[in-house]
Design an enzyme around this catalytic site. Structure first.
Site, mmCIF file in Angstrom:
data_model
loop_
_atom_site.group_PDB
_atom_site.id
_atom_site.type_symbol
_atom_site.label_atom_id
_atom_site.label_comp_id
_atom_site.label_asym_id
_atom_site.label_seq_id
_atom_site.Cartn_x
_atom_site.Cartn_y
_atom_site.Cartn_z
ATOM 1 N N ASP A 1 40.451 -23.902 -41.652
ATOM 2 C CA ASP A 1 39.322 -23.525 -42.491
ATOM 3 C C ASP A 1 39.813 -22.428 -43.434
ATOM 4 O OD1 ASP A 1 35.769 -23.184 -41.704
ATOM 5 O OD2 ASP A 1 36.845 -23.233 -43.607
HETATM 6 C C1 GLC Z 1 34.077 -22.774 -45.555
HETATM 7 C C2 GLC Z 1 33.485 -23.446 -44.345
HETATM 8 C C3 GLC Z 1 33.923 -24.865 -44.166
HETATM 9 C C4 GLC Z 1 34.161 -25.491 -45.524
HETATM 10 C C5 GLC Z 1 35.364 -24.795 -46.120
HETATM 11 C C6 GLC Z 1 35.679 -25.314 -47.528
HETATM 12 O O1 GLC Z 1 34.367 -21.440 -45.267
HETATM 13 O O2 GLC Z 1 33.629 -22.794 -43.083
HETATM 14 O O3 GLC Z 1 32.890 -25.539 -43.431
HETATM 15 O O4 GLC Z 1 34.397 -26.876 -45.395
HETATM 16 O O5 GLC Z 1 35.223 -23.391 -46.155
HETATM 17 O O6 GLC Z 1 34.643 -24.944 -48.387
#
Ligand code: GLC
Length: 730
Positions: free
Chosen positions: A266
């Protein structure tokens, strides 16, 4: 003349991966393992140069269709090996046509419809040149303080598994390399929803038995449904951040489940292992991320900046790099990205397809949960005179779409006010916001609202949370209606008119003070583009509400965590006792697991939802009193529509194993099904159950159906139903 040799079969994907890997430089490999955001519009020279050099394997939430098309052309035609990029985006509950938030979709308990919704989203995203969505979010949570409960499918592993797998199938279609398919992503792996205090990104402590029993199941279901990718999470799990956790990423995901797609971290979760106190610096973070099995690093650049040095110092096995790149290339091949050529940047159609809006409306309709309907206030008669629509959320397209919406078009959102005026005309539908926003604490707009109510035959009050109070990093310590919404309802109730409350929110809220004053309460979540027509259909009887909660609603935030599949404790309260217990330490009458000041039961239980008709569950029968390992039994009951409206009913099968090597929850959902019953119709609803369906982890973490007596219910929700019991014999 030599016989015509049969054409050699095309090299399979593994052969193509090996051939390509053998040609790749270390820099190109590290490029594949790196994902960036920030494609300039139009592409900058730096973008173009980096893509030519293979600096990135993927971009997320970046650029538009034209930029993605040009970036892909450069990657395919101007980079040394022509390795395509994979473009990811948060298409969480719809792309352009916005669906209800997942917590709302879940209330439909309708896998086929949820799959159709994801299909619409996948097709719209693929048409815009996207290859990959960071969905479904499969986290389980029992804490409505957590803002991301909005993105979950609720508290139950079975519902989340079935609906999550349906989303995977919807996004990925029948063939992952079809032009309208996109790769799905099982996230956030794993345990993120157990954040202490409901505070986002907070620590999680989850015993392995609960990790397997509750939090891993939905991810295993997605893997079985063929999900192409996983995303590691932000949370620290039992002391080890999930983005560096070898137990979950290697032992479970690769060794036990044999998952062969790729894992993306993430956002910055690799380098966040430093503040977690698990990595000393970025080099250590990169080492622990790759060692654990995170193949692609999202946004942070520790892999690119440090893996070469770690390899040179002999601190990292080259095989770990090669395996990560294989996993990434495997998904790119499966998506057909090497063979699809340069995509043509499709213009966004002038308007969403009617079929897409139709699916969005059906999902919104089935997501609505009727929580109260005193004296059958609803449905309202179409002949009713004047309607007063009150509350800022009656006409707020952005809020109605909910959190995690990047490509929804606010002008295309049909609000409740617009839908009602379209049906009944502006003259019959008065509108007074009463408050500027859901957080507004001013009473300045009350007089106008009360005036509108006085002149109406029905008062529809739209309350709840703006979308900005929901979603990532938006946890709340209180669950009450923000601002002066309760005070507004107090004033409206004084008019003596029947007050019908519709709540738009991204989480369970506590609103007893409002519910007692309302004749009816309809929970609409954040219902998306077609929320207005769906709500209008239900309020006026063109649709019968069938939604049921997949998350427990507490009476007060002080009860959290509160959920239906809880253990019984050694001192279960026998009934809702309030006040100070009569007993004393030497005579502990009433010393049970309850509160002095709040009824220990939920405000609305898991599985609950009213209809415009009524249902009766009787005559539970079990095909044989004993279930032997390897056999199945049939559990059935009569479900009768005892009311005057044809309707759908979500029939639920619960079980409880009263004694075993570990204590089992008082009820666990084991199956569910939507049935349609005409007014007065009775159906025999049957579920087939085998040992595998009731197997649970025992004290030594074996998944077994332990012998003994099992209680069973076929029920309308997690607290009622027709009961019986059977025995499992070895
Ligand atoms: C965010 C979220 C995740 C998302 C990613 C890309 O922080 O935790 O769910 O898909 O970053 O935006």
């Amino acid at each position: 003349m030599s016989p015509t040799l049969p054409a050699a079969p095309p090299p399979d994907i593994e052969q193509r991966i090996n051939a390509l890997l053998a040609k790749m430089t270390l820099d190109e490999k590290l490029g594949q393992m790196s994902q960036a955001t920030g494609l300039a519009v139009p592409l900058s020279e730096q973008n173009k140069e980096e893509i030519r050099k293979g600096r990135w394997g993927s971009f997320l939430n970046a650029g538009g269709a034209a930029e993605r098309s040009e970036a892909q052309r450069i990657a395919l035609k101007e980079s040394r090996l022509g390795i395509p990029l994979i473009f990811g985006r948060d298409v969480i509950h719809g792309y352009r046509t916005v669906l209800p938030i997942p917590l709302g979709q879940a209330a439909s308990w309708d896998p086929e419809l949820v799959q159709a919704g994801a299909r619409v989203a996948g097709r719209e995203a693929a048409a815009a040149g996207l290859h990959w969505t960071f969905a479904p979010m499969l986290d389980i949570t029992r804490d409505p303080r957590w803002g991301r409960i909005a993105e979950t499918l609720g508290e139950d592993p079975l519902v989340t598994s079935r609906l999550g797998a349906a989303m995977v199938r919807g996004f990925q279609g029948d063939k992952l390399d079809a032009p309208d398919s996109i790769a799905a992503c099982a996230k956030h792996y794993v345990g993120y929803g157990a954040a202490e205090g409901g505070r986002d990104y907070n620590t999680t402590w989850i015993p392995e038995i609960q990790l397997r029993e509750v939090f891993l199941r939905s991810f295993d279901a997605a893997r079985k449904a063929g999900v192409a990718t996983f995303m590691s999470a932000f949370n620290n799990l039992n002391g080890v951040p999930t983005s560096g956790n070898e137990f979950t990423l290697r032992q479970v995901l690769r060794k036990e489940w044999k998952f062969d797609g790729f894992v993306v971290s993430d956002w910055n979760s690799i380098t966040e292992m430093i503040p977690h106190g698990y990595a000393a610096d970025e080099k250590d973070a990169a080492f622990k991320g790759v060692r654990a099995g995170v193949d692609m690093e999202m946004v942070s650049t520790s892999y690119h900046d440090n893996l070469k040095a770690l390899l040179a110092a002999g601190k990292l096995d080259q095989k770990l790099i090669d395996d990560a790149v294989r996993n990434i290339l495997r998904v790119k091949f499966r998506l057909g990205l090497f063979d699809k050529g340069v995509p043509v940047a499709a213009e966004l159609p002038a308007a969403p397809e009617e079929a897409a809006l139709g699916v969005a409306k059906r999902l919104a309709t089935e997501s609505l949960v009727l929580l109260k309907n005193q004296n059958a206030t609803l449905p309202l008669a179409k002949s009713i005179g004047k309607i007063a629509v009150i509350g800022p959320l009656a006409n707020s397209p952005v809020d109605q779409m909910g959190s995690w919406v990047m490509d929804g078009q606010a002008p295309e959102v049909r609000t409740p006010l617009a839908a009602l005026r379209e049906r009944f005309g502006e003259f019959r539908v008065a509108w007074a916001a009463g408050l500027k926003t859901s957080r507004d604490s001013s009473h300045d707009g009350f007089a106008e609202a009360v005036e509108a109510a006085r002149g109406a035959d029905a008062v529809l009050v739209f309350l709840g949370e703006e979308m900005i109070l929901s979603g990532e990093a938006h946890s709340r310590a209180y669950l009450n209606l923000p601002g002066a919404q309760e005070a507004l309802v107090d004033e409206l109730a004084k008019t003596g008119k029947p007050v019908i409350v519709v709540i738009l929110a991204g989480r369970p809220l506590t609103f007893q003070n409002v519910a007692v004053r309302a004749s009816a309460v309809l929970y609409a979540w954040h219902p998306g583009t077609m929320g207005g027509p769906a709500i209008a259909d239900v309020l006026f009887g063109d649709a019968v509400p069938s939604g049921k909660l997949t998350v427990t609603f507490p009476r007060t935030v002080g009860q959290v965590p509160i959920y239906y599949a809880h253990l019984n404790t050694g001192r279960p309260p026998s009934e809702s006792e309030l006040g100070i217990p009569a007993g004393t330490p030497v005579d502990p009458k009433g010393f049970t697991s309850k509160y002095l000041d709040v009824d220990f039961t939920p405000e609305y239980p898991f599985g609950f939802g009213l209809s415009y008709t009524s249902f009766e569950y009787t005559n539970l029968a079990i095909s044989t009193p004993q279930l032997r390992t390897g056999t199945r039994i049939e559990i059935s009951a009569d479900v009768a529509n005892t009311g005057t409206r044809d309707a759908d009913e979500i029939v639920q099968l619960y079980m409880h194993a009263p004694a075993g090597s570990v204590a089992r929850p008082v009820r666990e959902l084991k199956d569910f099904r939507r049935v349609h019953l005409k007014a007065g119709e009775k159906q025999r609803v049957a579920f087939l159950v085998g040992a595998g369906d009731i197997a649970a982890y025992n004290a030594t973490l074996q998944l077994v159906a332990e012998p003994g007596k099992y209680q069973v219910w076929i029920a309308p929700d997690s607290v009622r139903g027709a009961g019986g019991e059977f025995t499992v014999v070895p």
